[in-house]
Design an enzyme around this catalytic site. Structure first.
Site, PDB file in Angstrom:
ATOM      1  N   ASP A  83       0.801  -1.239   0.000  1.00  0.00           N
ATOM      2  CA  ASP A  83       0.000   0.000   0.000  1.00  0.00           C
ATOM      3  C   ASP A  83       0.825   1.277   0.000  1.00  0.00           C
ATOM      4  O   ASP A  83       1.998   1.288   0.368  1.00  0.00           O
ATOM      5  CB  ASP A  83      -0.974   0.001   1.196  1.00  0.00           C
ATOM      6  CG  ASP A  83      -0.288  -0.247   2.531  1.00  0.00           C
ATOM      7  OD1 ASP A  83       0.741  -0.948   2.568  1.00  0.00           O
ATOM      8  OD2 ASP A  83      -0.785   0.259   3.556  1.00  0.00           O
ATOM      9  N   GLU A 141      -0.760  -2.161   5.104  1.00  0.00           N
ATOM     10  CA  GLU A 141       0.122  -2.144   6.274  1.00  0.00           C
ATOM     11  C   GLU A 141       0.004  -0.824   7.029  1.00  0.00           C
ATOM     12  O   GLU A 141       0.111  -0.779   8.249  1.00  0.00           O
ATOM     13  CB  GLU A 141       1.582  -2.369   5.847  1.00  0.00           C
ATOM     14  CG  GLU A 141       2.562  -2.544   6.995  1.00  0.00           C
ATOM     15  CD  GLU A 141       2.951  -1.250   7.705  1.00  0.00           C
ATOM     16  OE1 GLU A 141       3.091  -1.271   8.945  1.00  0.00           O
ATOM     17  OE2 GLU A 141       3.081  -0.218   7.030  1.00  0.00           O
TER      18      GLU A 141
END
Ligand code: ZN
Ligand code: ZN
Length: 396
Positions: A83, A141
């Site tokens: 991400d 995350e």
């Protein structure tokens, strides 16, 4: 084994340019936590093309690739996060983000590309590989509750169950260096949301109102003092309010202030006890001023703890790749990392990959900075270490 190691090094050198292009493409089209739809499609297609067994998660955009070696042996898992962050990129790179307000400023594009390249390199030695390599690409995350737990709940580390797990994170020390430590390396983080309620009124009559801005100001200062009085000076903990909002205009006393912040520590127990102390301070101050409050907090990611034996193994492997003189040990951070959930279940370690170019960037630019620009020479170093962590595990 020497022949095999040479083979993999040659293969990684051959793949380097392709993997740098993969990284640049991911960098141009970053996706926020929990929205990694395109990234996960790119990853799963790539893994299928190189002949891995691919599984896409149902709970989130996680992707799992399994490479079964032709010889029996242990299963080693490697994990990357995918991400990006809500930031406007401030680099003038030709492959800068094309998505407004979103940027890969934590290097997760590098992590993902390194793992894809590692899978490609290892797939070329499948017939000589002893054991399995399990590639875990996880979403989200950066944003609690993260993507790791969703994948674990779906059984991604149940069959085959990994004997060891490794992950890397880019870091702003010189490219060519690796940092690896045993024990607690990244702290646990708790997030809090505090609302302080007063009673609105005219700015000239504060005596008839209850001013929540004054109460909030006292709370912020008192909590910062609390951190110096309630934490053993030999322990470490951090408190930061990243957001404070209240009022509507200059001549009105508002009726509510919102504060949001984080508490981080290497010691989860300390985080919890500080939250209790924090509430006592908030209660005392608001009561004395006639205000009220609502406090919500979430205990976030647990502390990331490297298994000492696995950390030592990473150190040995990394020393072969970059030379012993380039293994450094940095200090732990209090940032939070959901790889911790994997480490609670499988022995393993996370290491840091230097991505600063000291010539172009004399003052290191940290992760989460809109100018973050990792040196791409780190990509092949990352692949070499990851591939060796798998290949050498059985013989360690
Ligand atoms: Zn980050
Ligand atoms: Zn990160």
């Amino acid at each position: 084994m020497t022949g095999l190691r040479e083979k993999i090094l040659t293969e990684i050198d051959r793949l380097e340019e392709e993997v740098v292009q993969i990284r640049r493409n991911l960098h141009m089209y970053p996706e926020l936590s929990g929205m990694e739809e395109k990234t996960s499609s790119i990853v799963s297609r790539y893994l299928a093309d190189i002949g891995l067994e691919v599984r896409r998660c149902k709970n989130n955009y996680g992707v799992v690739g399994l490479l079964r070696g032709d010889k029996p042996g242990p299963t080693v898992a490697l994990r990357a996060d995918m991400d990006a962050l809500a930031l406007d990129e401030k680099t003038d790179l030709p492959f800068a983000s094309k998505v407004e307000g979103v940027m890969h400023a934590c290097g997760h594009d590098v992590h993902t590309a390194v793992l894809m390249g590692t899978a490609a390199a290892l797939s070329t030695i499948q017939d000589e590989l002893a054991g399995n390599a399990l590639f875990l690409f996880q979403p989200s995350e950066e944003f609690f509750p993260g993507g790791a737990l969703g994948m674990i709940d779906e059984g991604v580390i149940d069959d085959p169950k990994p004997d060891a797990i490794f992950s890397l994170h880019t870091s702003s020390f010189p490219v060519g260096q690796i940092s690896i430590m045993a024990g607690s390396i990244i702290g646990s983080v708790s997030t809090m949301s505090l609302r302080i309620f007063g009673k609105g009124g005219h700015f000239s009559k504060p005596n008839l109102a209850v001013d929540p801005i004054v109460a909030a100001s006292h709370v912020v200062v008192a909590l910062n003092s609390m951190m110096t009085r309630k934490v053993d000076p030999l322990d470490s903990a951090v408190l930061t309010f990243g957001l404070i909002q209240g009022g509507t205009r200059d001549n009105i006393i508002g009726d509510m202030v919102v504060l949001r912040g984080n508490i981080g520590s290497l010691d989860e127990g300390l985080c919890e006890s500080l939250m209790e102390e924090l509430e006592k301070v908030v209660k005392g101050i608001t009561e004395s001023m006639g205000a009220t409050y609502k406090l919500k907090y979430i205990h976030g990611y647990p502390t990331t703890r490297n298994d000492p034996e696995m950390a030592e193994y990473v150190k040995n492997i990394a020393a072969h790749v970059v030379g012993e003189q380039n293994i450094i040990s940095s200090t732990p951070t209090l940032g939070g990392e959901d790889f911790s959930y994997f480490l609670q279940r499988v022995p393993g370690a996370m290491f840091f990959l230097g991505t600063q170019n000291p010539e172009k960037e004399p003052v290191p630019i940290m992760n989460h900075d809109p100018r973050f620009n990792p040196d791409e020479r780190a990509i092949s170093i990352g692949m070499k270490i990851m591939a060796h962590l798998v290949m050498q595990y059985a013989a360690r």
